[in-house]
Write an enzyme that holds these catalytic residues in place. Structure first.
Site, mmCIF file in Angstrom:
data_model
loop_
_atom_site.group_PDB
_atom_site.id
_atom_site.type_symbol
_atom_site.label_atom_id
_atom_site.label_comp_id
_atom_site.label_asym_id
_atom_site.label_seq_id
_atom_site.Cartn_x
_atom_site.Cartn_y
_atom_site.Cartn_z
ATOM 1 N N GLU A 26 0.763 -1.320 -0.109
ATOM 2 C CA GLU A 26 0.221 0.037 -0.199
ATOM 3 C C GLU A 26 0.721 1.463 0.124
ATOM 4 O OE1 GLU A 26 -3.206 0.272 2.552
ATOM 5 O OE2 GLU A 26 -3.843 -1.205 2.247
ATOM 6 N N HIS A 80 -4.475 6.692 0.479
ATOM 7 C CA HIS A 80 -4.008 4.893 -0.026
ATOM 8 C C HIS A 80 -4.321 3.975 -0.676
ATOM 9 C CE1 HIS A 80 -7.500 4.243 2.877
ATOM 10 N NE2 HIS A 80 -6.640 2.733 2.909
ATOM 11 N N HIS A 82 -5.057 0.138 -2.534
ATOM 12 C CA HIS A 82 -5.385 -0.962 -2.529
ATOM 13 C C HIS A 82 -4.827 -1.792 -3.367
ATOM 14 C CE1 HIS A 82 -8.878 -0.243 0.582
ATOM 15 N NE2 HIS A 82 -8.191 0.139 1.247
ATOM 16 N N ASP A 93 -9.681 0.400 7.824
ATOM 17 C CA ASP A 93 -9.815 2.026 7.655
ATOM 18 C C ASP A 93 -10.714 2.494 8.406
ATOM 19 O OD1 ASP A 93 -7.670 1.811 5.579
ATOM 20 O OD2 ASP A 93 -9.043 1.575 4.325
HETATM 21 ZN ZN LIG Z 1 -7.713 1.263 2.773
#
Ligand SMILES: [Zn+2]
Length: 141
Positions: A26, A80, A82, A93
């Site tokens: 990530e 961010h 995935h 999250d």
């Molecule tokens: Zn996430």
């Protein structure tokens, strides 16, 4: 309906590029702008170096915040990626997120053909509500 955020062409492109560069881990970074617009995406190191979670270095946050304020803007959220899942917030999250108006932009899935989706969310009353994103297609902004 939730609110709408415009994302500059440059910020959108740099989030996608960062997500691809760091996959299968990530990536993460900060969103600089105002209530209506993401002007720039500031890349940060993922302190977790993980394919399923991220932590933004607090020093990166402070630096970005200082630089944003110097140009009359603010850190309005974080992004961010995935790598293998959709651009929807995970339980992690939610557990680690802060409430609105802080915005979370997620890019995913990154490890697929074609461009990952970018979707945005904010936490209201303990759950994620989607924020509409519009890409500003004028280059060079
Ligand atoms: Zn996430």
């Amino acid at each position: 309906m939730g609110r709408t955020l415009t994302v500059s062409h440059a910020a959108w492109a740099s989030i996608v590029a960062h997500a691809r560069h760091d996959a299968p881990l990530e990536c993460c970074g900060l969103l600089v702008g105002d209530d209506h617009r993401v002007a720039t995406a500031v890349a940060a190191a993922n302190a977790d170096a993980s394919p399923v979670r991220y932590t933004i270095d607090p020093k990166a946050y402070l630096r970005a915040s200082r630089e944003a304020r110097a140009s009359g803007l603010d850190v309005i959220g974080a992004y961010h990626s995935h790598p293998t899942s959709a651009a929807q917030p995970s339980a992690t999250d939610l557990a680690e997120g802060v409430g609105a108006p802080f915005v979370y932009v997620i890019a995913g899935p990154v490890l697929q053909h074609g461009e990952p989706s970018l979707r945005a969310w904010e936490i209201l009353a303990g759950r994620f509500v989607e924020v509409r994103l519009e890409r500003d297609d004028a280059p060079g902004q």
